[in-house]
Design a protein around this motif. Structure first.
Motif, PDB file in Angstrom:
ATOM      1  N   GLN A 185      17.468  34.112 -31.699  1.00  0.00           N
ATOM      2  CA  GLN A 185      18.012  34.542 -32.870  1.00  0.00           C
ATOM      3  C   GLN A 185      17.352  35.813 -33.429  1.00  0.00           C
ATOM      4  OE1 GLN A 185      20.771  32.924 -34.034  1.00  0.00           O
ATOM      5  NE2 GLN A 185      20.905  34.564 -35.611  1.00  0.00           N
ATOM      6  N   LYS A 213      16.124  38.405 -32.019  1.00  0.00           N
ATOM      7  CA  LYS A 213      16.138  39.386 -31.269  1.00  0.00           C
ATOM      8  C   LYS A 213      17.784  39.683 -31.702  1.00  0.00           C
ATOM      9  CE  LYS A 213      13.206  38.781 -27.437  1.00  0.00           C
ATOM     10  NZ  LYS A 213      12.913  38.537 -25.973  1.00  0.00           N
ATOM     11  N   GLN A 214      18.440  38.691 -31.728  1.00  0.00           N
ATOM     12  CA  GLN A 214      19.862  38.960 -32.197  1.00  0.00           C
ATOM     13  C   GLN A 214      20.002  39.743 -33.488  1.00  0.00           C
ATOM     14  OE1 GLN A 214      22.520  35.537 -31.425  1.00  0.00           O
ATOM     15  NE2 GLN A 214      24.297  36.840 -32.185  1.00  0.00           N
ATOM     16  N   ASP A 215      19.323  39.107 -34.453  1.00  0.00           N
ATOM     17  CA  ASP A 215      19.564  39.575 -35.636  1.00  0.00           C
ATOM     18  C   ASP A 215      18.785  40.882 -36.039  1.00  0.00           C
ATOM     19  OD1 ASP A 215      20.740  37.412 -36.348  1.00  0.00           O
ATOM     20  OD2 ASP A 215      19.338  36.299 -37.427  1.00  0.00           O
ATOM     21  N   GLY A 267      24.421  44.650 -34.705  1.00  0.00           N
ATOM     22  CA  GLY A 267      23.849  43.241 -33.863  1.00  0.00           C
ATOM     23  C   GLY A 267      25.591  42.697 -33.345  1.00  0.00           C
ATOM     24  N   GLN A 268      25.459  42.005 -32.218  1.00  0.00           N
ATOM     25  CA  GLN A 268      26.785  41.359 -31.725  1.00  0.00           C
ATOM     26  C   GLN A 268      27.556  40.548 -32.786  1.00  0.00           C
ATOM     27  OE1 GLN A 268      25.795  39.359 -28.280  1.00  0.00           O
ATOM     28  NE2 GLN A 268      24.894  41.191 -27.001  1.00  0.00           N
ATOM     29  N   SER A 269      27.025  39.722 -33.712  1.00  0.00           N
ATOM     30  CA  SER A 269      27.471  39.014 -34.622  1.00  0.00           C
ATOM     31  C   SER A 269      28.622  39.761 -35.591  1.00  0.00           C
ATOM     32  CB  SER A 269      26.766  37.995 -35.557  1.00  0.00           C
ATOM     33  OG  SER A 269      25.813  39.104 -36.371  1.00  0.00           O
TER      34      SER A 269
END
Length: 378
Positions: A316, A318-320, A55-57
């Motif tokens: 969130q 989808k991001q995770d 993910g991006q994070s």
């Protein structure tokens, strides 16, 4: 040097003198090798290389590479991160193997797709030739397996009936969720071991990729088994990684539905009161309409705010959601991984070594015994 040359020449002469024994040993093992090659079951192997995208994070992974560190070993990630080092444990878990063994696959003997458990139970029974091979050529492997079984019995028993959160969860008497153990039959326990031998996942820490290796009995079945293993692994990783965000999304969805229904109910009631009091100028009607208007305004504001939070919760999740980028895709193998020619060569080599060992021992063992006897006497 001269003595060494004489010893080498003498050794060669002794081997030549005992060539009959060497030839007999080689011929016997060659025959065993041919028999083993003709009766062995063909196996097929496929592999796939994957790169986990967290993910991006996880921008700190790029910093780790710049610093010359492994992205997998960096400990500065978020607490909820699921390290790729844990992925082999997921592949080795009971839930993963059981789900995989009940996944339909295509076999040559069956017209329709059938799972591994049913196929082994109905079509995978050992034939008479298999039993003869097991207790003749395969006797060493059978004995090793028996010894390993005795060791496992002496060791602390680790039953396959393990706890699995989420899958065996039930409702307790007080309404709270409780976790129950997975109960497996003897056939399922045996098949879980078979699946464990067929599917293996390794982690390359420095390079930062995963290698999935799957072994099967047929080309198409092996490829389908590998594809399903990838899919189930992706589902398990996603479930573990998005568990918190998914729980938050479900909570926000429930509150959103409740608030939406409440706002719509106030809206309908307000419209009814407004239509009814158009020709009425009483204070009571006006107060009732203002009260409904206030409730509708508050409910609509909460509904609007929850709609925004619901969209954020969906984003969130989808991001995770982690992804496994497939670098080397799975292909149907064209040739078996176990070679009959290599099997024959190995057996023949053992026959040559055994024959040379017999000749060598026959010629030099008495001399060594005599030499040691003289040494002890002196």
């Amino acid at each position: 040097m001269e003595e060494n040359e004489i010893d080498i020449v003498a050794l060669i002469k002794s081997m030549w003198a005992g060539r009959k024994v060497i030839l007999i040993s080689t011929a016997v093992f060659l025959a065993l090798g041919i028999l083993s090659a003709l009766t062995m079951k063909r196996t097929y192997t496929v592999s796939s290389v994957m790169v986990p995208q967290l993910g991006q994070s996880r921008s700190n992974a790029a910093l780790a590479r710049l610093a010359g560190l492994s992205a997998f070993e960096l400990s500065g990630g978020a607490p909820q991160d699921l390290s790729p080092l844990v992925y082999p444990q997921i592949v080795g878990s009971v839930t993963f193997r059981r789900e995989l063994m009940y996944t339909p696959l295509h076999y040559e003997k069956v017209d329709t797709a059938i799972c591994m458990f049913d196929y082994v139970r109905d079509y995978g029974k050992a034939t008479t030739l298999d039993k003869v091979r097991k207790y003749t050529i395969g006797l060493p492997g059978t004995l090793v397996g028996a010894v390993k079984g005795l060791v496992k019995k002496d060791a602390p028993e680790q039953d396959f009936r393990l706890l699995a959160a989420g899958e065996a969860a039930g409702e307790a008497a007080d309404g709270e969720e409780t976790v129950r153990p997975i109960v497996l039959t003897k056939e399922e326990q045996r098949m879980i071991g078979v699946v464990g031998n067929c599917v293996n996942l390794t982690v390359e820490r420095k390079e930062g990729y995963l290698t999935l290796i799957v072994t099967g009995s047929e080309p198409l079945q092996t490829a389908e088994l590998a594809v399903n293993a990838q899919r189930i692994l992706q589902e398990h990783i996603t479930s573990f990684r998005t568990e918190k965000a998914q729980s938050q999304l479900e909570y926000m969805q429930a509150r959103y539905d409740e608030t939406k229904a409440e706002a719509e109910a106030y809206q309908i009631a307000l419209a009814t009161v407004t239509d009814r009091s158009q020709n009425m100028t009483t204070t009571r009607a006006r107060i009732e309409r203002d009260r409904l208007q206030s409730k509708y305004t508050v409910a609509n504001a909460i509904y609007t705010e929850l709609a925004k939070q619901l969209e954020q919760a969906k984003m969130q999740v989808k991001q995770d959601t982690p992804m496994l980028t497939i670098i080397q895709p799975i292909t149907v193998p064209s040739s078996p991984s176990n070679s009959r020619a290599r099997t024959i060569m190995i057996w023949t080599f053992f026959g040559v070594v055994l024959g040379c060992g017999i000749v060598f021992g026959k010629n030099y063992l008495p001399k060594w015994k005599e030499m040691f006897t003289k040494t002890d006497t002196d």
